[in-house]
Design a protein around this motif. Structure first.
Motif, PDB file in Angstrom:
ATOM      1  N   ASP A  79       0.808  -1.225   0.000  1.00 16.13           N
ATOM      2  CA  ASP A  79       0.000   0.000   0.000  1.00 16.13           C
ATOM      3  C   ASP A  79       0.843   1.278   0.000  1.00 16.13           C
ATOM      4  O   ASP A  79       0.295   2.377   0.021  1.00 16.13           O
ATOM      5  CB  ASP A  79      -0.938   0.007   1.223  1.00 16.13           C
ATOM      6  N   ALA A  80       2.153   1.131  -0.016  1.00 17.25           N
ATOM      7  CA  ALA A  80       3.031   2.306  -0.014  1.00 17.25           C
ATOM      8  C   ALA A  80       3.206   2.831  -1.430  1.00 17.25           C
ATOM      9  O   ALA A  80       3.043   2.092  -2.401  1.00 17.25           O
ATOM     10  CB  ALA A  80       4.399   1.924   0.568  1.00 17.25           C
ATOM     11  N   PRO A  81       3.534   4.127  -1.594  1.00 17.86           N
ATOM     12  CA  PRO A  81       3.836   4.643  -2.937  1.00 17.86           C
ATOM     13  C   PRO A  81       5.054   3.906  -3.502  1.00 17.86           C
ATOM     14  O   PRO A  81       6.155   3.998  -2.955  1.00 17.86           O
ATOM     15  CB  PRO A  81       4.122   6.127  -2.694  1.00 17.86           C
ATOM     16  N   LEU A  82       4.842   3.183  -4.592  1.00 18.27           N
ATOM     17  CA  LEU A  82       5.834   2.240  -5.109  1.00 18.27           C
ATOM     18  C   LEU A  82       7.192   2.867  -5.392  1.00 18.27           C
ATOM     19  O   LEU A  82       8.221   2.459  -4.841  1.00 18.27           O
ATOM     20  CB  LEU A  82       5.301   1.587  -6.392  1.00 18.27           C
ATOM     21  N   PHE A  83       7.213   3.877  -6.272  1.00 18.51           N
ATOM     22  CA  PHE A  83       8.489   4.441  -6.706  1.00 18.51           C
ATOM     23  C   PHE A  83       9.211   5.142  -5.563  1.00 18.51           C
ATOM     24  O   PHE A  83      10.437   5.058  -5.448  1.00 18.51           O
ATOM     25  CB  PHE A  83       8.270   5.406  -7.867  1.00 18.51           C
ATOM     26  N   THR A  84       8.470   5.815  -4.715  1.00 17.70           N
ATOM     27  CA  THR A  84       9.082   6.526  -3.589  1.00 17.70           C
ATOM     28  C   THR A  84       9.705   5.539  -2.615  1.00 17.70           C
ATOM     29  O   THR A  84      10.844   5.730  -2.158  1.00 17.70           O
ATOM     30  CB  THR A  84       8.041   7.387  -2.871  1.00 17.70           C
ATOM     31  N   ALA A  85       8.981   4.480  -2.289  1.00 20.68           N
ATOM     32  CA  ALA A  85       9.501   3.485  -1.354  1.00 20.68           C
ATOM     33  C   ALA A  85      10.750   2.803  -1.912  1.00 20.68           C
ATOM     34  O   ALA A  85      11.735   2.595  -1.189  1.00 20.68           O
ATOM     35  CB  ALA A  85       8.427   2.443  -1.052  1.00 20.68           C
ATOM     36  N   GLN A  86      10.715   2.474  -3.201  1.00 19.73           N
ATOM     37  CA  GLN A  86      11.876   1.827  -3.801  1.00 19.73           C
ATOM     38  C   GLN A  86      13.059   2.795  -3.932  1.00 19.73           C
ATOM     39  O   GLN A  86      14.220   2.392  -3.821  1.00 19.73           O
ATOM     40  CB  GLN A  86      11.517   1.249  -5.174  1.00 19.73           C
ATOM     41  N   ALA A  87      12.769   4.071  -4.174  1.00 25.56           N
ATOM     42  CA  ALA A  87      13.842   5.069  -4.229  1.00 25.56           C
ATOM     43  C   ALA A  87      14.537   5.168  -2.874  1.00 25.56           C
ATOM     44  O   ALA A  87      15.774   5.218  -2.790  1.00 25.56           O
ATOM     45  CB  ALA A  87      13.275   6.425  -4.636  1.00 25.56           C
ATOM     46  N   VAL A  88      13.753   5.192  -1.806  1.00 24.75           N
ATOM     47  CA  VAL A  88      14.323   5.214  -0.456  1.00 24.75           C
ATOM     48  C   VAL A  88      15.202   3.993  -0.239  1.00 24.75           C
ATOM     49  O   VAL A  88      16.318   4.080   0.290  1.00 24.75           O
ATOM     50  CB  VAL A  88      13.187   5.259   0.598  1.00 24.75           C
ATOM     51  N   ARG A  89      14.697   2.838  -0.666  1.00 26.01           N
ATOM     52  CA  ARG A  89      15.451   1.584  -0.507  1.00 26.01           C
ATOM     53  C   ARG A  89      16.801   1.653  -1.191  1.00 26.01           C
ATOM     54  O   ARG A  89      17.840   1.363  -0.584  1.00 26.01           O
ATOM     55  CB  ARG A  89      14.635   0.430  -1.086  1.00 26.01           C
ATOM     56  N   TYR A  90      16.837   2.053  -2.469  1.00 24.83           N
ATOM     57  CA  TYR A  90      18.081   2.000  -3.229  1.00 24.83           C
ATOM     58  C   TYR A  90      19.045   3.119  -2.860  1.00 24.83           C
ATOM     59  O   TYR A  90      20.262   2.915  -2.887  1.00 24.83           O
ATOM     60  CB  TYR A  90      17.778   2.006  -4.725  1.00 24.83           C
TER      61      TYR A  90
ATOM     62  N   ASP B  67       5.932   0.769   9.439  1.00 20.88           N
ATOM     63  CA  ASP B  67       6.162  -0.550   8.853  1.00 20.88           C
ATOM     64  C   ASP B  67       6.825  -0.433   7.482  1.00 20.88           C
ATOM     65  O   ASP B  67       7.678  -1.263   7.122  1.00 20.88           O
ATOM     66  CB  ASP B  67       4.830  -1.300   8.717  1.00 20.88           C
ATOM     67  N   ASP B  68       6.442   0.591   6.717  1.00 19.81           N
ATOM     68  CA  ASP B  68       7.053   0.809   5.405  1.00 19.81           C
ATOM     69  C   ASP B  68       8.547   1.089   5.547  1.00 19.81           C
ATOM     70  O   ASP B  68       9.366   0.542   4.796  1.00 19.81           O
ATOM     71  CB  ASP B  68       6.387   1.989   4.688  1.00 19.81           C
ATOM     72  N   TRP B  69       8.901   1.937   6.500  1.00 23.49           N
ATOM     73  CA  TRP B  69      10.307   2.282   6.714  1.00 23.49           C
ATOM     74  C   TRP B  69      11.104   1.049   7.165  1.00 23.49           C
ATOM     75  O   TRP B  69      12.241   0.843   6.738  1.00 23.49           O
ATOM     76  CB  TRP B  69      10.438   3.402   7.748  1.00 23.49           C
ATOM     77  N   ALA B  70      10.478   0.229   8.034  1.00 24.11           N
ATOM     78  CA  ALA B  70      11.161  -0.975   8.507  1.00 24.11           C
ATOM     79  C   ALA B  70      11.399  -1.944   7.352  1.00 24.11           C
ATOM     80  O   ALA B  70      12.488  -2.521   7.216  1.00 24.11           O
ATOM     81  CB  ALA B  70      10.328  -1.649   9.600  1.00 24.11           C
ATOM     82  N   ALA B  71      10.384  -2.120   6.502  1.00 21.53           N
ATOM     83  CA  ALA B  71      10.524  -3.018   5.357  1.00 21.53           C
ATOM     84  C   ALA B  71      11.570  -2.491   4.380  1.00 21.53           C
ATOM     85  O   ALA B  71      12.420  -3.248   3.884  1.00 21.53           O
ATOM     86  CB  ALA B  71       9.179  -3.179   4.657  1.00 21.53           C
TER      87      ALA B  71
ATOM     88  N   ALA C 214      16.920  -2.613   1.988  1.00 22.21           N
ATOM     89  CA  ALA C 214      18.112  -1.839   1.653  1.00 22.21           C
ATOM     90  C   ALA C 214      19.378  -2.518   2.166  1.00 22.21           C
ATOM     91  O   ALA C 214      20.378  -2.617   1.442  1.00 22.21           O
ATOM     92  CB  ALA C 214      18.001  -0.430   2.239  1.00 22.21           C
ATOM     93  N   VAL C 215      19.341  -2.994   3.402  1.00 23.44           N
ATOM     94  CA  VAL C 215      20.544  -3.550   4.016  1.00 23.44           C
ATOM     95  C   VAL C 215      20.848  -4.959   3.500  1.00 23.44           C
ATOM     96  O   VAL C 215      21.925  -5.220   2.955  1.00 23.44           O
ATOM     97  CB  VAL C 215      20.407  -3.574   5.552  1.00 23.44           C
ATOM     98  N   LEU C 216      19.892  -5.872   3.680  1.00 25.91           N
ATOM     99  CA  LEU C 216      20.169  -7.274   3.397  1.00 25.91           C
ATOM    100  C   LEU C 216      19.897  -7.689   1.955  1.00 25.91           C
ATOM    101  O   LEU C 216      20.701  -8.379   1.327  1.00 25.91           O
ATOM    102  CB  LEU C 216      19.357  -8.165   4.352  1.00 25.91           C
TER     103      LEU C 216
END
Length: 307
Positions: free
Chosen positions: A33-44, A212-216, A221-223
């Motif tokens: 349910d998170a904004p896809l591109f934003t969440a993945q941008a944060v991850r990478y 929960d989004d930030w934790a995921a 990002a790390v592992l």
């Protein structure tokens, strides 16, 4: 000429990397349910910072891409990271997740054929025989699932992106190493996803991310990114993309195991059969060839005599 069979030590990073990738299936559900591109941008982008810190601690010297390397690395980021995420999200709108997973299960065969050609070798018969076995096992683990014509199209795009994640790294791995390829892929992918997120989801979409989004995203990002990328590309560089490709069959097995441990229930009979088939395929494709063992014994005997 085929390369010698790799030892388990050289395969171990890829085994661990694919296990981490498999574990991401359960974690990624938190981002539905998170904004896809934003969440993945944060991850990478977070993974880039982590990789830079890890490389510095490890004393790894990163080099700047030059010439055609920019094209290979940008293509890797665009295809293997950005388009892959789009294909999965769009694909599951027209197909059950298992149908998309079946397409990804075809990666060992694609890597077994195309990978060696990019590396200047002919495909290994041993890998080409084992790849369909690993694919069949992965399909049994994941199931099949319903889909329509559009879903099939997105599944094929997903397959191409998953294969491209490895194949597009082959020409630049020697100069940049697993560390360099991982760093450049993540920052380029993060930059692309940031632009997409700002255009399609708005510049303030990051505020919509929950705890929960930030934790995921942090786990991914790390592992699943910083650690798994380096482990995977290290194995590809050490043993070749063809044999490394067989290890992608571990991901669905790991996903099934993590799902069971996290409350998904005990896997059914087909899953257990699939796990057995995957293991059989890995043993078939990665076992030392007779001529390699003989050569090793001959070398040992020569050294003993000369000593």
């Amino acid at each position: 000429m085929d390369t010698p069979s790799p030892s388990f030590t050289r395969l171990l990073p890829g085994v661990v990397g694919m296990t981490l990738v498999g574990s991401s299936v359960t974690v990624s559900r938190a981002l539905v349910d998170a904004p896809l591109f934003t969440a993945q941008a944060v991850r990478y982008l977070a993974a880039t910072a982590i990789l830079l810190a890890m490389a510095r601690l490890a004393g790894v010297r990163l080099v700047r891409p030059r010439g055609w390397e920019w094209l290979w690395l940008s293509g890797l980021a665009l295809v293997g990271l950005v388009l892959f995420n789009v294909a999965v999200v769009q694909g599951v709108k027209h197909a059950e997740p298992a149908a998309i997973a079946v397409a990804v299960a075809c990666v060992p065969l694609v890597l077994g054929v195309v990978g060696p050609l990019l590396e200047g070798r002919r495909p290994s018969r041993q890998v080409l025989v084992a790849a369909p076995v690993v694919m069949a096992g992965a399909v049994l683990v994941e199931g099949t699932g319903r889909t329509d014509a559009v879903g099939v199209g997105w599944a094929l795009v997903t397959l191409a992106c998953e294969a491209g994640f490895t194949l597009l790294a082959v020409p630049v791995l020697r100069r940049h190493s697993a560390w360099g390829v991982s760093v450049h892929a993540t920052w380029l992918g993060g930059a692309m996803l940031t632009v997409l997120g700002m255009v399609t989801e708005g510049p303030f979409a990051v505020r919509e991310l929950t705890g929960d989004d930030w934790a995921a995203a942090g786990y991914l990002a790390v592992l699943v990114t910083a650690v798994a990328f380096v482990l995977w590309y290290s194995t590809v560089r050490a043993v070749g993309s063809g044999r490394a490709g067989l290890l992608t069959g571990i991901a669905p097995v790991a996903a099934a195991g993590v799902g069971a441990v996290s409350g998904g229930g005990v896997p059914g009979a087909f899953v257990w059969v699939g796990i057995g088939v995957v293991v059989s395929g890995l043993v078939l494709g990665l076992r030392p060839r007779a001529e390699t063992i003989a050569a090793g014994r001959t070398g040992t005997a020569v050294r003993s005599t000369s000593g």
